[in-house]
Design a protein around this motif. Structure first.
Motif, PDB file in Angstrom:
ATOM      1  N   UNK A  50       0.830  -1.211   0.000  1.00 51.99           N
ATOM      2  CA  UNK A  50       0.000   0.000   0.000  1.00 51.99           C
ATOM      3  C   UNK A  50       0.865   1.263   0.000  1.00 51.99           C
ATOM      4  N   UNK A  51       1.836   1.290   0.920  1.00 50.04           N
ATOM      5  CA  UNK A  51       2.705   2.467   1.001  1.00 50.04           C
ATOM      6  C   UNK A  51       3.537   2.612  -0.273  1.00 50.04           C
ATOM      7  N   UNK A  52       3.989   1.484  -0.820  1.00 51.53           N
ATOM      8  CA  UNK A  52       4.799   1.561  -2.039  1.00 51.53           C
ATOM      9  C   UNK A  52       4.002   2.216  -3.160  1.00 51.53           C
ATOM     10  N   UNK A  53       2.753   1.771  -3.337  1.00 54.40           N
ATOM     11  CA  UNK A  53       1.927   2.350  -4.403  1.00 54.40           C
ATOM     12  C   UNK A  53       1.660   3.827  -4.127  1.00 54.40           C
ATOM     13  N   UNK A  54       1.252   4.138  -2.891  1.00 52.59           N
ATOM     14  CA  UNK A  54       0.922   5.523  -2.560  1.00 52.59           C
ATOM     15  C   UNK A  54       2.098   6.455  -2.743  1.00 52.59           C
ATOM     16  N   UNK A  55       3.279   6.020  -2.248  1.00 47.81           N
ATOM     17  CA  UNK A  55       4.442   6.903  -2.345  1.00 47.81           C
ATOM     18  C   UNK A  55       4.959   7.009  -3.766  1.00 47.81           C
ATOM     19  N   UNK A  71      -7.344   3.305   7.384  1.00 49.21           N
ATOM     20  CA  UNK A  71      -7.168   4.340   6.384  1.00 49.21           C
ATOM     21  C   UNK A  71      -6.001   5.267   6.639  1.00 49.21           C
ATOM     22  N   UNK A  72      -5.272   5.086   7.704  1.00 48.65           N
ATOM     23  CA  UNK A  72      -4.197   6.026   7.990  1.00 48.65           C
ATOM     24  C   UNK A  72      -4.767   7.362   8.403  1.00 48.65           C
ATOM     25  N   UNK A  73      -5.466   7.419   9.506  1.00 46.40           N
ATOM     26  CA  UNK A  73      -6.193   8.620   9.858  1.00 46.40           C
ATOM     27  C   UNK A  73      -5.383   9.595  10.699  1.00 46.40           C
ATOM     28  N   UNK A  89      -0.410  14.441   1.350  1.00 41.60           N
ATOM     29  CA  UNK A  89      -1.037  13.120   1.236  1.00 41.60           C
ATOM     30  C   UNK A  89      -0.072  12.032   1.703  1.00 41.60           C
ATOM     31  N   UNK A  90       1.185  12.126   1.241  1.00 43.36           N
ATOM     32  CA  UNK A  90       2.172  11.107   1.611  1.00 43.36           C
ATOM     33  C   UNK A  90       2.470  11.168   3.108  1.00 43.36           C
ATOM     34  N   UNK A  91       2.674  12.370   3.639  1.00 46.69           N
ATOM     35  CA  UNK A  91       3.005  12.516   5.053  1.00 46.69           C
ATOM     36  C   UNK A  91       1.853  12.031   5.927  1.00 46.69           C
ATOM     37  N   UNK A  92       0.617  12.294   5.498  1.00 51.10           N
ATOM     38  CA  UNK A  92      -0.539  11.849   6.255  1.00 51.10           C
ATOM     39  C   UNK A  92      -0.569  10.340   6.408  1.00 51.10           C
ATOM     40  N   UNK A  93      -0.131   9.625   5.360  1.00 51.59           N
ATOM     41  CA  UNK A  93      -0.125   8.165   5.421  1.00 51.59           C
ATOM     42  C   UNK A  93       0.970   7.670   6.364  1.00 51.59           C
ATOM     43  N   UNK A  94       2.092   8.392   6.394  1.00 48.45           N
ATOM     44  CA  UNK A  94       3.197   7.985   7.266  1.00 48.45           C
ATOM     45  C   UNK A  94       2.847   8.217   8.731  1.00 48.45           C
ATOM     46  N   UNK A  95       2.237   9.378   9.008  1.00 44.61           N
ATOM     47  CA  UNK A  95       1.980   9.749  10.404  1.00 44.61           C
ATOM     48  C   UNK A  95       0.781   9.014  10.971  1.00 44.61           C
ATOM     49  N   UNK A  96      -0.146   8.631  10.082  1.00 44.03           N
ATOM     50  CA  UNK A  96      -1.387   8.055  10.562  1.00 44.03           C
ATOM     51  C   UNK A  96      -1.250   6.645  11.092  1.00 44.03           C
TER      52      UNK A  96
END
Lengths: 138, 121
Positions: free
Chosen positions: A76-81, B45-47, B114-121
């Motif tokens: 998931x992260x690979x695709x998103x990033x 969802x990485x909230x 968007x990317x940072x939100x996924x990392x932090x969530x």
């Protein structure tokens, strides 16, 4: 499209002196103001690239935040990033390319080649591969 | 026609304005998409806290607000794409160079949020 004003040359010169207050003129002084239609077309191309980047971001939002995917976190992260990274590359490259094209048009030189279409195509293909992969690795 | 001066037979200024509008609409749509709550619980969802998301999105959309104001101002100044302010010729770009850079920067910022939100969530 065919009818161009006959006084074009004189207008170009007049444009040049009167548009001095336009701020930073892309391409700088050498050469002459290109036909405004080409300037506008260049601007639309830039906007189309930005829309491409926005579409990639929308995909990243869907994968990372919206759609409850049953994937491994890594996939998931690979695709998103990858999607957001590709979008950032495009947003950095698009204005540079716009300025380069503008410069070339001012100097009546051939348009520069751009690696951007290749980068985008390869990047999207890779993302597709990882999406396939992600569907089977949960 | 109420405006004097030559009309561009390809309506290029108008098409450029429409391209700008499409881009701005897509931008706002993507920002709203990001703002939307995840379908399921935040763990999936990485909230990030919705308030942070709102702040980030507002900051990015503010840049687009500046762009909209600039476009409207310039479109009016050129009599709806018919002639340029000073010369009476059809206008050069609808926007100025800084507007293109601002749009690029705002798009890049949205991508990073968007990317940072996924990392932090």
């Amino acid at each position: 499209m065919a009818g161009r004003p006959t006084t074009e040359g004189a207008r170009d010169i007049a444009d040049h002196t009167r548009h001095a207050d336009r701020g930073p003129d892309p391409g700088g002084p050498p050469g002459s103001e290109p036909d405004y239609r080409f300037t506008l077309a260049n601007e639309r191309t830039f906007l189309a690239w930005i829309r491409t980047a926005l579409a990639l971001i929308a995909g990243a939002v869907a994968v990372l935040h919206l759609v409850p995917l049953d994937w491994h976190t890594g996939a998931k992260l690979a695709v998103g990033f990858s999607l957001t990274g590709l979008a950032v590359v495009i947003t950095v490259y698009a204005p540079l390319r716009w300025i380069r094209v503008q410069k070339a048009m001012r100097r009546d030189q051939p348009l520069p080649m751009s690696a951007l279409p290749v980068i985008t195509a390869v990047g999207v293909a890779l993302v597709c591969a990882v999406v396939l992969f992600g569907n089977y690795w949960s | 026609m109420s405006h004097p001066g030559p009309r561009d037979s390809g309506l290029q200024p108008e098409r450029t304005l429409l391209a700008w509008q499409r881009t701005v609409i897509v931008f706002v749509a993507v920002a709203l998409l990001y703002l939307r709550d995840p379908f399921e619980d935040p763990a999936v969802g990485g909230g990030v806290d919705p308030l942070y998301r709102l702040a980030a999105v507002l900051a990015v959309v503010a840049a687009v607000g500046v762009l909209i104001a600039h476009l409207r101002r310039r479109w009016r100044a050129t009599a709806h794409g018919l002639h340029d302010d000073a010369t009476g010729n059809p206008p050069a770009p609808v926007a100025r160079p800084w507007a293109l850079v601002l749009l690029s920067a705002a798009t890049a910022a949205l991508a990073l949020v968007v990317a940072a939100g996924a990392l932090l969530g």
